[in-house]
Design an enzyme around this catalytic site. Structure first.
Site, PDB file in Angstrom:
ATOM      1  N   ASP A   1       0.868  -1.179   0.000  1.00 32.82           N
ATOM      2  CA  ASP A   1       0.000   0.000   0.000  1.00 32.82           C
ATOM      3  C   ASP A   1       0.902   1.226   0.000  1.00 32.82           C
ATOM      4  O   ASP A   1       1.967   1.220   0.620  1.00 32.82           O
ATOM      5  CB  ASP A   1      -0.988  -0.001   1.172  1.00 32.82           C
ATOM      6  CG  ASP A   1      -0.324  -0.079   2.522  1.00 32.82           C
ATOM      7  OD1 ASP A   1      -0.127   0.976   3.152  1.00 32.82           O
ATOM      8  OD2 ASP A   1       0.006  -1.192   2.965  1.00 32.82           O
TER       9      ASP A   1
ATOM     10  N   GLU B   1      -7.819   4.695  12.187  1.00 32.13           N
ATOM     11  CA  GLU B   1      -6.694   4.452  13.097  1.00 32.13           C
ATOM     12  C   GLU B   1      -6.826   5.080  14.468  1.00 32.13           C
ATOM     13  O   GLU B   1      -6.028   4.804  15.357  1.00 32.13           O
ATOM     14  CB  GLU B   1      -5.388   4.948  12.436  1.00 32.13           C
ATOM     15  CG  GLU B   1      -5.106   4.249  11.121  1.00 32.13           C
ATOM     16  CD  GLU B   1      -3.778   4.650  10.507  1.00 32.13           C
ATOM     17  OE1 GLU B   1      -2.918   5.200  11.225  1.00 32.13           O
ATOM     18  OE2 GLU B   1      -3.593   4.409   9.291  1.00 32.13           O
TER      19      GLU B   1
END
Length: 221
Positions: free
Chosen positions: A26, A118
């Site tokens: 990623d 997150e």
């Protein structure tokens, strides 16, 4: 046996869990300019890169500065790819979902869209889960596909696991070599290091594996 994770030292400067899995990366602007042809042709033994997730947006006004270049570059390869949105829980989920769709809807992506969650960012777990549901509903309808949730394993277990359905696709970041990926049914993709090295990329990069048995479930169609 496929129930155990095997480690073999490769040139990805990490212990890569290999076997019957798919290896991927990623990326965002932190990786600078990427030579996607080189990424696509990486071969170490029998392992190659099969997929990539590219950062598209964050919040309601930030497009990753390498987004367009990365889409253009990866579109000329055989790699499966998708996009992720970095979620800011204190900002309207509706506006973030619309912003994400607006920037990816005309791109030729082949993997499901990802919501990168997150932190709580000042909200509580149930508020966060409500926001995630709103985001998912708005994104999934026009794109006719489901959303994958990316998060850290501790954050998932503390804030999300009890609220998200068992059919929710989860991509887990956990840099502990002892993480029993194959035994953790909730995780379809595992980000196992942020210190990988890959041909065509001049910086360190995140490395991920997707379970073979859930590989097709990650495809957009």
């Amino acid at each position: 046996s496929s129930t155990r994770t095997h480690y073999e030292y490769l040139d990805f400067s990490s212990n890569v869990p290999v076997g019957e899995n798919y290896l991927g990366i990623d990326v965002s602007h932190y990786q600078n300019e990427i030579n996607w042809q080189d990424v696509d042709s990486v071969m170490h033994g029998t392992d190659s890169i099969s997929f990539a997730f590219i950062k598209a947006t964050e919040g309601i006004s930030l497009i990753d500065s390498r987004f367009e270049e990365n889409v253009k570059g990866i579109s000329n390869t055989d790699l499966k790819f998708g996009f992720y949105h970095f979620f800011i829980p204190s900002i309207s989920a509706t506006e973030q979902a619309k912003y994400f769709i607006q920037n990816i809807k005309d791109k030729p992506f082949t993997l499901k869209p990802v919501l990168d969650v997150e932190s709580l960012d000042g909200v509580n777990s149930s508020q966060l889960v409500d926001s995630i549901r709103v985001f998912k509903r708005i994104v999934e309808k026009p794109l006719l596909t489901s959303v994958i949730i990316y998060t850290y394993s501790n954050f998932y277990l503390e804030n999300l696991k009890t609220h998200l359905g068992s059919d929710q696709l989860i991509w887990i970041a956990n840099y502990n070599n002892d993480f029993k990926f194959h035994r953790e049914d909730y995780a379809q993709i595992w980000q196992f290091t942020d210190h990988g090295t890959v041909d065509g990329i001049s910086t360190e990069v995140d490395l991920n594996i997707a379970k073979k048995m859930s590989w097709k479930a990650l495809w957009r169609k």
